[in-house]
Design an enzyme around this catalytic site. Structure first.
Site, mmCIF file in Angstrom:
data_model
loop_
_atom_site.group_PDB
_atom_site.id
_atom_site.type_symbol
_atom_site.label_atom_id
_atom_site.label_comp_id
_atom_site.label_asym_id
_atom_site.label_seq_id
_atom_site.Cartn_x
_atom_site.Cartn_y
_atom_site.Cartn_z
ATOM 1 N N HIS A 265 -39.920 -43.550 -25.681
ATOM 2 C CA HIS A 265 -40.328 -42.338 -24.976
ATOM 3 C C HIS A 265 -39.510 -41.121 -25.383
ATOM 4 C CE1 HIS A 265 -43.319 -44.550 -23.070
ATOM 5 N NE2 HIS A 265 -43.497 -43.735 -22.044
ATOM 6 N N ASP B 273 -37.008 -39.387 -13.228
ATOM 7 C CA ASP B 273 -38.251 -39.123 -12.490
ATOM 8 C C ASP B 273 -39.325 -40.148 -12.831
ATOM 9 O OD1 ASP B 273 -37.034 -36.930 -11.465
ATOM 10 O OD2 ASP B 273 -38.025 -35.482 -12.770
ATOM 11 N N GLU C 226 -34.977 -31.608 -5.856
ATOM 12 C CA GLU C 226 -35.445 -31.044 -7.131
ATOM 13 C C GLU C 226 -36.226 -29.758 -6.829
ATOM 14 O OE1 GLU C 226 -37.330 -33.381 -10.104
ATOM 15 O OE2 GLU C 226 -35.778 -34.944 -10.119
HETATM 16 P P1 FAD Z 1 -36.129 -44.450 -26.683
HETATM 17 O O1 FAD Z 1 -36.899 -43.210 -26.729
HETATM 18 O O2 FAD Z 1 -36.742 -45.636 -27.285
HETATM 19 O O3 FAD Z 1 -34.676 -44.206 -27.318
HETATM 20 C C1 FAD Z 1 -33.959 -43.012 -27.082
HETATM 21 C C2 FAD Z 1 -32.700 -42.947 -27.958
HETATM 22 O O4 FAD Z 1 -31.793 -43.940 -27.520
HETATM 23 C C3 FAD Z 1 -32.955 -43.238 -29.433
HETATM 24 O O5 FAD Z 1 -32.041 -42.530 -30.210
HETATM 25 C C4 FAD Z 1 -32.706 -44.731 -29.537
HETATM 26 O O6 FAD Z 1 -32.325 -45.117 -30.840
HETATM 27 C C5 FAD Z 1 -31.565 -44.897 -28.537
HETATM 28 N N1 FAD Z 1 -31.582 -46.194 -27.882
HETATM 29 C C6 FAD Z 1 -32.606 -46.817 -27.266
HETATM 30 N N2 FAD Z 1 -32.197 -47.982 -26.743
HETATM 31 C C7 FAD Z 1 -30.890 -48.089 -27.043
HETATM 32 C C8 FAD Z 1 -29.895 -49.065 -26.794
HETATM 33 N N3 FAD Z 1 -30.180 -50.172 -26.129
HETATM 34 N N4 FAD Z 1 -28.642 -48.846 -27.248
HETATM 35 C C9 FAD Z 1 -28.341 -47.732 -27.931
HETATM 36 N N5 FAD Z 1 -29.235 -46.780 -28.219
HETATM 37 C C10 FAD Z 1 -30.499 -46.954 -27.764
HETATM 38 N N6 FAD Z 1 -34.849 -38.275 -18.710
HETATM 39 C C11 FAD Z 1 -34.056 -37.987 -17.679
HETATM 40 O O7 FAD Z 1 -32.840 -37.968 -17.816
HETATM 41 N N7 FAD Z 1 -34.576 -37.710 -16.449
HETATM 42 C C12 FAD Z 1 -35.900 -37.768 -16.209
HETATM 43 O O8 FAD Z 1 -36.325 -37.539 -15.081
HETATM 44 C C13 FAD Z 1 -36.762 -38.099 -17.279
HETATM 45 N N8 FAD Z 1 -38.089 -38.177 -17.082
HETATM 46 C C14 FAD Z 1 -38.885 -38.539 -18.120
HETATM 47 C C15 FAD Z 1 -40.258 -38.645 -17.908
HETATM 48 C C16 FAD Z 1 -41.096 -39.024 -18.937
HETATM 49 C C17 FAD Z 1 -42.584 -39.132 -18.687
HETATM 50 C C18 FAD Z 1 -40.553 -39.278 -20.224
HETATM 51 C C19 FAD Z 1 -41.444 -39.653 -21.365
HETATM 52 C C20 FAD Z 1 -39.202 -39.137 -20.450
HETATM 53 C C21 FAD Z 1 -38.358 -38.772 -19.413
HETATM 54 N N9 FAD Z 1 -36.986 -38.635 -19.584
HETATM 55 C C22 FAD Z 1 -36.187 -38.338 -18.545
HETATM 56 C C23 FAD Z 1 -36.396 -38.717 -20.920
HETATM 57 C C24 FAD Z 1 -35.944 -40.112 -21.221
HETATM 58 O O9 FAD Z 1 -34.752 -40.394 -20.536
HETATM 59 C C25 FAD Z 1 -35.666 -40.244 -22.700
HETATM 60 O O10 FAD Z 1 -36.795 -39.860 -23.420
HETATM 61 C C26 FAD Z 1 -35.283 -41.637 -23.074
HETATM 62 O O11 FAD Z 1 -34.810 -41.610 -24.383
HETATM 63 C C27 FAD Z 1 -36.460 -42.537 -23.051
HETATM 64 O O12 FAD Z 1 -36.039 -43.878 -22.955
HETATM 65 P P2 FAD Z 1 -36.637 -44.992 -23.883
HETATM 66 O O13 FAD Z 1 -36.223 -46.243 -23.243
HETATM 67 O O14 FAD Z 1 -38.046 -44.828 -24.202
HETATM 68 O O15 FAD Z 1 -35.714 -44.756 -25.184
#
Ligand code: FAD
Length: 530
Positions: free
Chosen positions: A109, A170, A281
């Site tokens: 994400h 969120d 918020e």
């Molecule tokens: P990914 O997108 O898969 O990875 C993100 C980064 O972390 C990449 O660089 C990846 O290589 C690295 N990574 C992933 N897993 C690991 C691991 N296990 N160890 C080390 N590195 C790793 N963020 C907030 O803070 N607050 C919010 O309210 C919020 N709301 C959101 C709502 C939506 C609809 C979306 C899409 C995103 C939101 N986000 C929010 C942002 C979100 O926290 C980040 O986009 C986060 O990176 C998504 O997590 P993911 O698990 O998909 O990680």
């Protein structure tokens, strides 16, 4: 068919073949279910419990942002921490010449390819499911989870014990590793700090393939490094997340303001008060005349007549969003508390909207919207988001220009804004914050619906984002990007400012070949070359 573990020695002259080729041969052998000695001068063997795949990997070249697409060479679906360690050791031993990079992918994400690896290896962290989630209900309760676990699953599991994590995002369909690599900020952060401040222990595989346990006291440099570390220092494989007693229900409240100064004064009052809400918020509404009407399907206007008559007259509105947790036996008490808190605020009186929902419904609210948007084709589209941390002393200047002049409307997605207390944040993590005790998260969460007229909506939104960033820079607002995105190392140095040396030193200690999380574009090359 599974063949027994067999040695497969690669001849010495292959030493001179590019590292990429070595890996290719190695993984080809793995596809044939062979466990083999894959690195020339080593007798060590790679013997994966999971699998490497070379086909159908397009999913790993995509993310929620839908703007960057880098196809990896291979995707590892790990079954154990040892699988991750073996792959990283393998790449580490291939040396810098291979140029091979490895990205952990949580739920994908990210917004700008941060979890992708161009012709590298992507590790799908959601495949790592062992051992199972364990809730420890002691003096400082915690849940021990795999870093590929989704927060929504953690919520459901911990609720079975009457417990829940303290700090959220969120949206809960994100992984532990993904949000801990950023910060994990939501409306509880004013009280508990972000998710990175609610972790008791981590297990991490470094860029050299070592598996280390770390906490405030044990390997603390690594612990603080990976929290908010953008995946640069290691792959988080397990985490112990702090828990607290969970409520059953939530009173969810929205009130409106037409004056930013009053709105932000009330927000700041609430985040500093002793007795206050559990979630605080807010968001901006501009040129969306029907939005408030649409709330009536799930919020009760407390003054139905006033709410129907309310006209925004084209003004920019600011919605304060609040929640108070409670258990049903305390309904009367909580209603009194809410009444008393609201009486101290200066919102427009006829615009009080309230709803009572379960704790899960409240926390999983964005997923409810996702389920509505998906069938309309409005979820898997480009998301040119911009997230900023704005110092308290500059928020009015920021709001006047960004909301008053640059932003034309909020039809392309919400603009969220709320203050948090820095005192609740651990300043040893890798996350970069503004230099003030209170700062605001301002999130322009835009989506780009393809235009029937052929207008490039993504470009329009990116231009708007650039205007906002240019203004912040020209006006010296001391704003920091959250979920930062930069194109080159010079810009990253600017982002980290005085923290750059710490970040760089941590990189040279834990991932000196700069193998990890290439999609962040911070260290394009081996650290000693910099
Ligand atoms: P990914 O997108 O898969 O990875 C993100 C980064 O972390 C990449 O660089 C990846 O290589 C690295 N990574 C992933 N897993 C690991 C691991 N296990 N160890 C080390 N590195 C790793 N963020 C907030 O803070 N607050 C919010 O309210 C919020 N709301 C959101 C709502 C939506 C609809 C979306 C899409 C995103 C939101 N986000 C929010 C942002 C979100 O926290 C980040 O986009 C986060 O990176 C998504 O997590 P993911 O698990 O998909 O990680």
């Amino acid at each position: 068919m599974i063949l027994p573990c067999a040695g497969f020695l690669i001849q010495n002259n292959i030493l001179f073949v590019k590292g990429l080729m070595i890996l290719f041969l190695s993984v080809l052998a793995i596809k044939l279910n062979l466990c083999f000695s894959s690195f020339p001068l080593s007798s060590e063997s790679i013997c994966l419990e999971g699998r490497l795949s070379f086909v159908n990997n397009e999913f790993a070249a995509s993310d929620f942002g839908h703007r960057y697409h880098y196809l990896p060479l291979a995707v590892l679906h790990p079954k154990s921490v040892s699988d991750i360690s073996k792959i990283l050791k393998h790449v580490w031993r291939m040396g810098p010449e291979s140029g091979l990079k490895v990205a952990a992918r949580g739920h994908g994400h990210s917004l700008q390819g941060q979890s992708q690896a161009d012709r590298g290896i992507v590790i799908t962290m959601e495949s790592l499911r062992t051992p199972e989630m364990q809730v420890h209900n002691g003096k400082s309760p915690y849940v021990d989870v795999s870093a590929g676990e989704l927060w929504i699953n953690i919520l459901h599991e911990t609720l079975k014990f009457g417990l829940a994590p303290k700090s959220w995002t969120d949206y809960l369909h994100l992984t532990v590793g993904g949000t801990l690599s950023n910060a994990g900020i939501s409306g509880q952060a004013f009280r508990h700090g972000p998710q990175i401040c609610n972790v008791q222990q981590l297990e991490v595989v470094t860029g050299k393939g070592e598996v280390l346990t770390c906490s405030e006291k044990l390997n603390s440099e690594l612990f603080h490094g990976v929290l908010g570390g953008l995946g640069q220092f290691g792959i988080i494989t397990r985490a112990k997340i702090s828990l607290q007693p969970a409520p059953e229900s939530v009173k969810w409240i929205r009130v409106l303001y037409s004056d930013f100064a009053t709105f932000s004064r009330d927000q700041e009052y609430l985040i500093s008060a002793d007795e206050t809400f559990d979630y605080i918020e807010g968001f901006v509404i501009k040129n969306r005349p029907n939005l408030i009407n649409s709330w009536k399907s799930f919020f009760d206007p407390q003054d139905p007549d006033g709410a129907s008559d309310f006209k925004s007259d084209g003004k920019v509105l600011f919605c304060l969003e609040l929640a108070k947790n409670f258990n049903p036996d305390k309904t009367d008490v909580v209603s009194q508390e809410i009444k008393s808190l609201l009486s101290q605020l200066s919102y427009i009186p006829s615009t009080l909207f309230m709803s009572e929902v379960s704790y899960v419904q409240f926390l999983d609210r964005v997923h409810t919207s996702e389920l509505k948007l998906r069938p309309k084709g409005l979820w898997d589209i480009p998301h040119p988001w911009l997230n900023l941390l704005v110092p308290q002393s500059k928020i009015k200047t920021f709001a006047a220009e960004a909301f008053g002049n640059i932003l034309t409307d909020t039809n392309n997605g919400p603009v969220i804004i709320y203050p948090v207390n820095k005192s609740k944040w651990n300043n040893r993590t890798s996350l970069v914050l503004p230099d003030e005790d209170i700062f605001y998260l301002v999130a322009f969460l835009s989506h780009a619906v393809p235009s029937a007229t052929g207008t490039d909506v993504v470009d329009l939104i990116l231009n708007r984002n650039k205007k906002i960033l240019d203004f912040c820079e020209a006006a010296h607002l001391g704003v920091k990007q959250y979920l930062p995105h930069y194109l080159n190392q010079e810009q990253w140095r600017g982002h980290f400012g005085p923290h750059w040396e710490t970040f760089r030193t941590r990189k040279s200690t834990y991932d000196p070949l700069a193998i990890l999380a290439p999609g962040q574009r911070i260290f394009p090359t081996k650290i000693s070359y910099l």
